[in-house]
Enzyme design. Structure first.
Site, PDB file in Angstrom:
ATOM      1  N   LYS A  14      44.226   5.600  48.829  1.00 41.88           N
ATOM      2  CA  LYS A  14      43.370   5.715  50.580  1.00 41.88           C
ATOM      3  C   LYS A  14      41.734   6.243  49.625  1.00 41.88           C
ATOM      4  CE  LYS A  14      46.101   9.233  52.338  1.00 41.88           C
ATOM      5  NZ  LYS A  14      46.716   9.527  51.735  1.00 41.88           N
ATOM      6  N   ARG A  91      47.098  12.899  60.852  1.00 42.38           N
ATOM      7  CA  ARG A  91      48.327  12.930  59.530  1.00 42.38           C
ATOM      8  C   ARG A  91      49.654  13.635  60.709  1.00 42.38           C
ATOM      9  NH1 ARG A  91      46.497  13.665  54.041  1.00 42.38           N
ATOM     10  NH2 ARG A  91      48.236  13.416  52.794  1.00 42.38           N
ATOM     11  N   ARG A 130      49.091  10.988  37.811  1.00 43.06           N
ATOM     12  CA  ARG A 130      48.425  11.390  38.616  1.00 43.06           C
ATOM     13  C   ARG A 130      47.899  12.882  37.258  1.00 43.06           C
ATOM     14  NH1 ARG A 130      44.927  11.403  43.642  1.00 43.06           N
ATOM     15  NH2 ARG A 130      46.627  12.532  44.149  1.00 43.06           N
ATOM     16  N   ARG A 136      46.372  17.919  39.098  1.00 43.64           N
ATOM     17  CA  ARG A 136      46.448  18.178  40.078  1.00 43.64           C
ATOM     18  C   ARG A 136      47.731  19.701  40.912  1.00 43.64           C
ATOM     19  NH1 ARG A 136      44.579  14.631  45.578  1.00 43.64           N
ATOM     20  NH2 ARG A 136      46.676  15.196  46.778  1.00 43.64           N
ATOM     21  N   ARG A 147      56.292  15.651  49.630  1.00 40.07           N
ATOM     22  CA  ARG A 147      54.576  14.942  50.138  1.00 40.07           C
ATOM     23  C   ARG A 147      55.356  13.913  51.474  1.00 40.07           C
ATOM     24  NH1 ARG A 147      50.778  14.956  45.226  1.00 40.07           N
ATOM     25  NH2 ARG A 147      49.278  13.905  46.726  1.00 40.07           N
TER      26      ARG A 147
HETATM   27  P1  AP5 Z   1      44.357   7.113  45.334  1.00 43.09           P
HETATM   28  O1  AP5 Z   1      43.013   6.799  46.001  1.00 43.09           O
HETATM   29  O2  AP5 Z   1      43.864   9.456  45.232  1.00 43.09           O
HETATM   30  O3  AP5 Z   1      45.427   7.920  47.033  1.00 43.09           O
HETATM   31  P2  AP5 Z   1      44.918   9.106  47.645  1.00 43.09           P
HETATM   32  O4  AP5 Z   1      46.123   7.888  49.056  1.00 43.09           O
HETATM   33  O5  AP5 Z   1      43.662   9.184  48.393  1.00 43.09           O
HETATM   34  O6  AP5 Z   1      46.391  10.436  47.349  1.00 43.09           O
HETATM   35  P3  AP5 Z   1      46.277  11.653  47.760  1.00 43.09           P
HETATM   36  O7  AP5 Z   1      47.294  11.581  46.267  1.00 43.09           O
HETATM   37  O8  AP5 Z   1      45.520  12.023  47.703  1.00 43.09           O
HETATM   38  O9  AP5 Z   1      47.508  12.068  48.274  1.00 43.09           O
HETATM   39  P4  AP5 Z   1      47.598  12.809  49.834  1.00 43.09           P
HETATM   40  O10 AP5 Z   1      46.937  12.272  50.721  1.00 43.09           O
HETATM   41  O11 AP5 Z   1      48.829  13.024  49.514  1.00 43.09           O
HETATM   42  O12 AP5 Z   1      46.566  14.159  49.162  1.00 43.09           O
HETATM   43  P5  AP5 Z   1      45.375  14.609  50.518  1.00 43.09           P
HETATM   44  O13 AP5 Z   1      44.342  15.490  49.502  1.00 43.09           O
HETATM   45  O14 AP5 Z   1      44.820  13.786  51.719  1.00 43.09           O
HETATM   46  O15 AP5 Z   1      45.118   7.149  44.257  1.00 43.09           O
HETATM   47  C1  AP5 Z   1      45.701   8.069  43.651  1.00 43.09           C
HETATM   48  C2  AP5 Z   1      46.103   7.666  42.414  1.00 43.09           C
HETATM   49  O16 AP5 Z   1      46.333   6.367  42.421  1.00 43.09           O
HETATM   50  C3  AP5 Z   1      45.255   7.763  41.910  1.00 43.09           C
HETATM   51  O17 AP5 Z   1      45.562   7.680  39.828  1.00 43.09           O
HETATM   52  C4  AP5 Z   1      44.463   6.409  41.083  1.00 43.09           C
HETATM   53  O18 AP5 Z   1      43.648   5.761  40.404  1.00 43.09           O
HETATM   54  C5  AP5 Z   1      45.778   5.441  41.339  1.00 43.09           C
HETATM   55  N1  AP5 Z   1      45.590   4.293  42.490  1.00 43.09           N
HETATM   56  C6  AP5 Z   1      44.729   3.690  43.051  1.00 43.09           C
HETATM   57  N2  AP5 Z   1      45.141   2.026  43.852  1.00 43.09           N
HETATM   58  C7  AP5 Z   1      45.382   1.506  42.414  1.00 43.09           C
HETATM   59  C8  AP5 Z   1      45.956   0.348  42.095  1.00 43.09           C
HETATM   60  N3  AP5 Z   1      45.600   0.119  43.683  1.00 43.09           N
HETATM   61  N4  AP5 Z   1      46.650   0.438  41.600  1.00 43.09           N
HETATM   62  C9  AP5 Z   1      46.881   1.470  40.207  1.00 43.09           C
HETATM   63  N5  AP5 Z   1      47.072   2.818  40.361  1.00 43.09           N
HETATM   64  C10 AP5 Z   1      45.769   2.929  41.367  1.00 43.09           C
HETATM   65  O19 AP5 Z   1      46.076  15.809  50.969  1.00 43.09           O
HETATM   66  C11 AP5 Z   1      46.646  16.881  50.331  1.00 43.09           C
HETATM   67  C12 AP5 Z   1      47.465  17.974  50.687  1.00 43.09           C
HETATM   68  O20 AP5 Z   1      46.266  19.199  51.563  1.00 43.09           O
HETATM   69  C13 AP5 Z   1      48.450  17.923  52.079  1.00 43.09           C
HETATM   70  O21 AP5 Z   1      49.819  17.589  51.432  1.00 43.09           O
HETATM   71  C14 AP5 Z   1      47.825  18.580  52.749  1.00 43.09           C
HETATM   72  O22 AP5 Z   1      49.378  19.456  52.183  1.00 43.09           O
HETATM   73  C15 AP5 Z   1      46.468  18.726  52.760  1.00 43.09           C
HETATM   74  N6  AP5 Z   1      46.131  18.298  54.362  1.00 43.09           N
HETATM   75  C16 AP5 Z   1      44.863  17.062  53.621  1.00 43.09           C
HETATM   76  N7  AP5 Z   1      45.152  16.182  55.116  1.00 43.09           N
HETATM   77  C17 AP5 Z   1      45.597  16.858  55.719  1.00 43.09           C
HETATM   78  C18 AP5 Z   1      45.561  17.197  57.023  1.00 43.09           C
HETATM   79  N8  AP5 Z   1      44.887  16.139  58.205  1.00 43.09           N
HETATM   80  N9  AP5 Z   1      46.501  17.487  57.868  1.00 43.09           N
HETATM   81  C19 AP5 Z   1      47.092  19.024  57.825  1.00 43.09           C
HETATM   82  N10 AP5 Z   1      47.064  18.821  55.944  1.00 43.09           N
HETATM   83  C20 AP5 Z   1      46.665  17.621  55.304  1.00 43.09           C
HETATM   84 MG    MG Z   2      43.717  11.267  48.894  1.00 42.10          MG
END
Ligand code: AP5
Ligand code: MG
Length: 194
Positions: A14, A91, A130, A136, A147
């Site tokens: 994402k 979410r 990562r 992280r 997660r």
């Molecule tokens: P990346 O682009 O970082 O993927 P992502 O989908 O953004 O993954 P996140 O780790 O951010 O997921 P998340 O949804 O759990 O975290 P968030 O911060 O939203 O890519 C991941 C890795 O893969 C990277 O190393 C990248 O380089 C690699 N990659 C990308 N594309 C690739 C490809 N094509 N091929 C190979 N490698 C690739 O949330 C974190 C926490 O915050 C949650 O757990 C929760 O506690 C809280 N939170 C956030 N939003 C909410 C909400 N709306 N409601 C409640 N709690 C929330």
């Molecule tokens: Mg992200």
């Protein structure tokens, strides 16, 4: 306005694909995870609460999260003139309903939901890798599993929610970053053609 929800499991890409979307469509990016991590870095009260949930791989309660999102939207009206990429929000079903209300009240709506679909083992491999590099706090194997469970139980029902509204565009999220973006662009341009 072009309002895109970029949707998918943890590690589905994402954030990575948001970078391309910002560049290509001049949209304002709201990653709720980044917003929360910024609060943690600054040591705010919200950051302290958020850290407890994030480190357990659990979601921040809906009411709190919806309030934060509304604030970010209202604080960035100028920057969001062309539209917004919602990354990591909604979410849960209540968050999706709140987003609909929030946008309708501001005279706009969700234009499309881009769902990045990636096999489970690939998600784990990406996040473990990562975690080894970036440190992280929620990128360790135990929290990654939590997660992913939260995603399956609380977040994945949104696929059906948005399919019923005709807004969901499934994108195969494996392959090169640019190749995936070409597919995303084709989906968005098909709705944005007028
Ligand atoms: P990346 O682009 O970082 O993927 P992502 O989908 O953004 O993954 P996140 O780790 O951010 O997921 P998340 O949804 O759990 O975290 P968030 O911060 O939203 O890519 C991941 C890795 O893969 C990277 O190393 C990248 O380089 C690699 N990659 C990308 N594309 C690739 C490809 N094509 N091929 C190979 N490698 C690739 O949330 C974190 C926490 O915050 C949650 O757990 C929760 O506690 C809280 N939170 C956030 N939003 C909410 C909400 N709306 N409601 C409640 N709690 C929330
Ligand atoms: Mg992200």
């Amino acid at each position: 306005m072009l309002n895109i929800v970029i949707f998918g499991a943890p590690g589905s890409g994402k954030g990575t694909q948001s970078e391309n979307l910002i560049e290509n469509y001049k949209l304002f990016h709201i990653s709720t995870g980044d917003v929360l991590r910024d609060h943690i870095r600054r040591g705010t009260e919200l950051g302290k609460t958020a850290k407890e949930f994030i480190d357990q791989g659990q979601l921040i309660p809906d009411e709190l999260m919806i309030g934060i999102l509304a604030q970010v939207i209202d604080d960035n009206k100028e920057l969001a003139q062309n539209g917004v990429i919602f990354d990591g929000f909604p979410r849960t079903i209540p968050q999706a309903e709140a987003l609909e209300t929030l946008l309708n009240e501001r005279g706009t709506s969700v234009s499309a939901v881009v769902g990045l679909e990636v096999p489970e083992q690939e998600l784990i491999d990406r996040l473990v890798k990562r975690g080894q590099m970036s440190g992280r706090s929620d990128d360790n194997e135990e929290t990654i599993k939590k997660r992913l469970n939260v995603y399956h139980n609380q977040t994945s029902p949104l696929q059906e929610f948005y399919k019923e509204k005709g807004l969901y565009h499934a994108i195969k999220g494996i392959g090169t970053i640019n190749g995936i973006f070409e597919d995303i662009k084709a989906a968005i341009d098909s709705i944005n053609a007028f």
